[in-house]
Design an enzyme around this catalytic site. Structure first.
Site, mmCIF file in Angstrom:
data_model
loop_
_atom_site.group_PDB
_atom_site.id
_atom_site.type_symbol
_atom_site.label_atom_id
_atom_site.label_comp_id
_atom_site.label_asym_id
_atom_site.label_seq_id
_atom_site.Cartn_x
_atom_site.Cartn_y
_atom_site.Cartn_z
ATOM 1 N N SER A 77 43.226 32.969 46.857
ATOM 2 C CA SER A 77 42.008 33.670 46.477
ATOM 3 C C SER A 77 41.236 34.109 47.726
ATOM 4 C CB SER A 77 41.165 32.780 45.555
ATOM 5 O OG SER A 77 40.097 33.507 44.996
ATOM 6 N N ASP A 215 45.009 35.964 40.199
ATOM 7 C CA ASP A 215 44.545 34.973 41.176
ATOM 8 C C ASP A 215 45.585 33.911 41.532
ATOM 9 O OD1 ASP A 215 42.972 33.361 42.733
ATOM 10 O OD2 ASP A 215 41.679 32.672 41.114
#
EC number: 3.1.1.-
Length: 386
Positions: A77, A215
């Protein structure tokens, strides 16, 4: 449950494959791992700035960069974004961003990245500005051009499998030589917050590969330290630079793991009576926070246990603030006031003790790490010159 099972399998594999040999400093494999956490990436950015400053001071070289000292840099991330910033080359084949440039990046672009899209049914943010700024900063650079080994995770929602972008895996999987901006957006595309990312790569033989990614925390949880260690293990086995390592021992690993902060014990807690009134959206947001915090804790627990079992606890440093509260707990509050608070969190963290049982502060521990990294780099260079 599946994540816990995977952790346990890797944990026992690590214990089973380690030996009791003493590691020579020049043979150590150095690993930097950076957690996910949205705008809270400001916290590890402060730590990176301090560490890079220490390396420059120890080596008397203002041009020293983190990528010069770490064999593997991994991130998930926002940690994947930081990884790309400090490993992507500029026109002089040096990292395009120094560690001191990262916090200003968040202040300049964070408010535009986390600008509510106004959509009720879609993601909270449209992701257009994020993708645009990543394209501008990272250009056409691909994975193979990274200045050191990287490990950036994502998850393909079409194949239902994790996708790990590393340099060392390109010989077997050339389709993973994607553009860094595509990888960075993908690892940051947290469900609910940003749309998934679709892109295509082509190999030299003309094969076409399609990616539909979200993600990286979906694949590896918010703390990518175990992933980074596994990539380092493979690197040590395959890279000629580590040919002297016959059997990898975790005494030969030097791991620095940077967190983005977790909630304090008494903040963001709930009762069964309160949670019984929640709808699906409220549960999704809470579960994501709970899962990230729990997974980060368990990853640290597993790794700490392994290093302690090999009498190498000084080879692992986890830098984490465990008492965030108020707006600093939010991954998408990019107001100037909150970002200033996050800077203060990072700066204060440096002065805190590493543990209740040790008077050593994070600042002192990072200075110790900087000295080890510097000495190892010099020994490696001296060995290569003979």
């Amino acid at each position: 449950m599946a994540t816990t099972k995977s952790f346990l399998i890797l944990f026992f594999m690590i214990l089973a494959t380690t030996s009791s040999t003493c590691a020579k400093l020049e043979e150590m494999v150095t690993v930097l791992s950076i957690d996910g956490g949205g705008i809270k990436g400001i916290i590890p950015a402060i730590i990176l700035e301090f560490l890079e400053g220490q390396l420059q001071e120890v080596d008397n070289n203002k041009d020293a960069r983190l990528a010069d000292y770490f064999d593997v840099i991994g991130g998930t991330s926002t940690g994947g974004l930081l990884t790309a910033m400090i490993t992507t080359p500029n026109e002089n084949n040096r990292p395009f961003a120094a560690a001191k440039d990262i916090v200003p990046f968040y202040f300049e672009h964070g408010p535009h990245i986390f600008n509510y899209s106004g959509s009720i049914l879609g993601p909270m943010y449209d992701g257009k500005y994020l993708l645009q700024v990543l394209q501008e900063k990272l250009g056409e650079t691909r994975v193979h051009q990274a200045l050191t080994e990287v490990a950036i995770s994502s998850f393909d929602i079409k194949t239902n499998k994790p996708v790990i972008f590393t340099k060392s895996n390109l010989a077997k999987s050339p389709e993973l030589d994607a553009k860094m901006y595509d990888i960075c957006y993908s690892t940051a595309a947290a469900p609910i917050y940003f749309p998934p990312h679709h892109f295509v790569t082509h190999t030299s033989n003309g094969a076409r590969y399609e990616f539909n990614l979200v993600d990286g925390a979906v694949a590896t949880v918010g703390d990518p330290a175990l992933l980074s260690l596994s990539v380092a293990t493979r690197l040590a086995q395959e890279d000629p630079a580590f040919s002297s390592i016959k059997s990898l021992d975790y005494k030969q690993m030097l791991l620095l793991s940077l967190g983005t902060g977790t909630n304090s014990e008494f903040d963001k807690t709930y009762t069964a009576e309160e949670a019984a009134k929640w709808g699906p959206l409220r549960w999704m947001l809470a579960i994501q926070q709970m899962t990230n915090a729990a997974s980060s804790y368990m990853t640290d627990y597993y790794i700490s246990t392994v290093f302690q079992a090999r009498h190498s606890q000084n080879n692992y440093l986890r830098v984490q603030e465990n008492a965030l509260n108020g707006t600093t707990t939010e991954m998408d509050d990019a107001s100037e006031a909150n970002m200033e608070l996050l800077v203060q969190v990072g700066e204060t963290l440096l002065k805190k003790p590493v543990s209740k049982d040790s008077p050593e502060t994070y600042e002192e521990a990072l200075k110790r790490f900087a000295k080890l990294l510097s000495d190892r780099k010099k020994l490696r260079a001296n060995k290569a010159s003979h």
